[in-house]
Design an enzyme around this catalytic site. Structure first.
Site, PDB file in Angstrom:
ATOM      1  N   SER A 187     -52.689 -26.210 -18.921  1.00 45.06           N
ATOM      2  CA  SER A 187     -53.991 -25.556 -18.814  1.00 45.06           C
ATOM      3  C   SER A 187     -54.689 -26.037 -17.544  1.00 45.06           C
ATOM      4  CB  SER A 187     -54.851 -25.911 -20.032  1.00 45.06           C
ATOM      5  OG  SER A 187     -56.188 -25.472 -19.896  1.00 45.06           O
ATOM      6  N   TYR A 208     -58.762 -31.529 -26.483  1.00 48.65           N
ATOM      7  CA  TYR A 208     -57.866 -30.513 -25.913  1.00 48.65           C
ATOM      8  C   TYR A 208     -57.399 -30.914 -24.523  1.00 48.65           C
ATOM      9  CZ  TYR A 208     -56.203 -25.963 -24.272  1.00 48.65           C
ATOM     10  OH  TYR A 208     -55.442 -24.945 -23.751  1.00 48.65           O
TER      11      TYR A 208
END
Length: 274
Positions: free
Chosen positions: A161, A174
């Site tokens: 990401s 996350y």
């Protein structure tokens, strides 16, 4: 505000057979980016394993692929898979290998999204997100690498990401897992390179999926409000589509990309440029 080009919004058109007969496993393939990856790999001639903890959604993706082209029925498999359970992984890989003898490509896509400040993350929340987003990736690689080593070829593609690279407010759990995925990818590339196995990471920016709409809702924003704020952060003034991630996955999985390994590919509309 720009919109995604039409050619990037769907998995149809004059597709070549870049992945012809390659056995491709996609985890978390029951929806969102994962389903787009599975559909696009199938469009390029792959033998696709749609793996998801929710068998019903995996079946639905398989049905969608086959309904578009009945000739793909023999080249699509939907399977229940819990990436946190090593026995579930072992059973799934055995099913795949029993049918197609090997695994050529692993796309580690399954993930959960725990977004909060560090003081708001419970011990259980940390255990769950680390189990899925990090340990699950490692266990999947562990399971497929022996087959790739035997044939001395393979491609492992991991969904990281932009959160692997930048700090974002209230993203601690996350972002921590996605930073770990990036480093895991580099180490796998080093260890597996002598066996002609490549490992790369994709780092998406803001992609329009159900997870994105859920994030907007958690922020008490409408999608229009959320999108208006997000596009300010990007060179390309729009959200990305799952298809745009799937397209680069196909490239990295294909024989066009033999010299790329240990790399991370930012697909973020220029988010990390600004």
């Amino acid at each position: 505000m720009c919109t995604a080009p039409e050619q990037a919004s769907k998995a149809s058109g004059n597709w070549s057979q870049l992945l012809l007969n390659k056995v491709v496993i996609v985890t978390g393939a029951g929806g969102g980016i994962g389903s787009a990856i599975a559909e696009t790999c199938a469009a390029h001639g792959a033998r696709v394993v749609i793996a998801d903890i929710n068998k019903k959604t995996a079946d639905e993706v398989a049905t969608k692929i086959i309904s578009g082209d009945q000739t793909k029925a023999e080249n699509v498999m939907s399977i229940e898979l819990d990436v946190t359970d090593e026995q579930s992984i072992t059973n799934a890989i055995k099913t795949v290998v029993d049918k197609w003898n090997t695994v050529d490509v692993l796309v580690n896509n399954a993930a959960i999204f725990t977004l909060c400040a560090v003081e708001d993350a419970s011990a259980d929340a940390w255990t769950k997100i680390l189990n899925v987003n990090v340990r699950g990736y490692a266990l999947m690689a562990k399971a497929v690498v022996p087959y790739m080593k035997k044939q001395r070829s393979g491609s492992i593609i991991q969904l990281a990401s932009i959160s692997s690279w930048i700090a974002q407010p209230n993203f601690v759990p996350y972002s921590t897992t996605k930073g770990a995925v990036l480093q895991m990818t580099r180490n796998l590339a080093l260890d597996l390179g002598p066996f002609n196995i490549r490992c790369n990471a994709i780092c998406p920016g803001t992609i329009l999926t159900s997870a994105t709409t859920g994030h907007a809702a958690n922020l008490n924003l409408s999608m229009d409000e959320f999108t208006a704020e997000e596009v300010k952060k990007q060179c390309l003034k729009r959200l990305g589509s799952p298809q745009e991630i799937a397209n680069i996955i196909v490239f990295l999985a294909s024989d066009l990309c033999h010299f790329a390994t240990g790399a991370s590919f930012l697909v973020d509309g220029g988010y990390t440029t600004i």
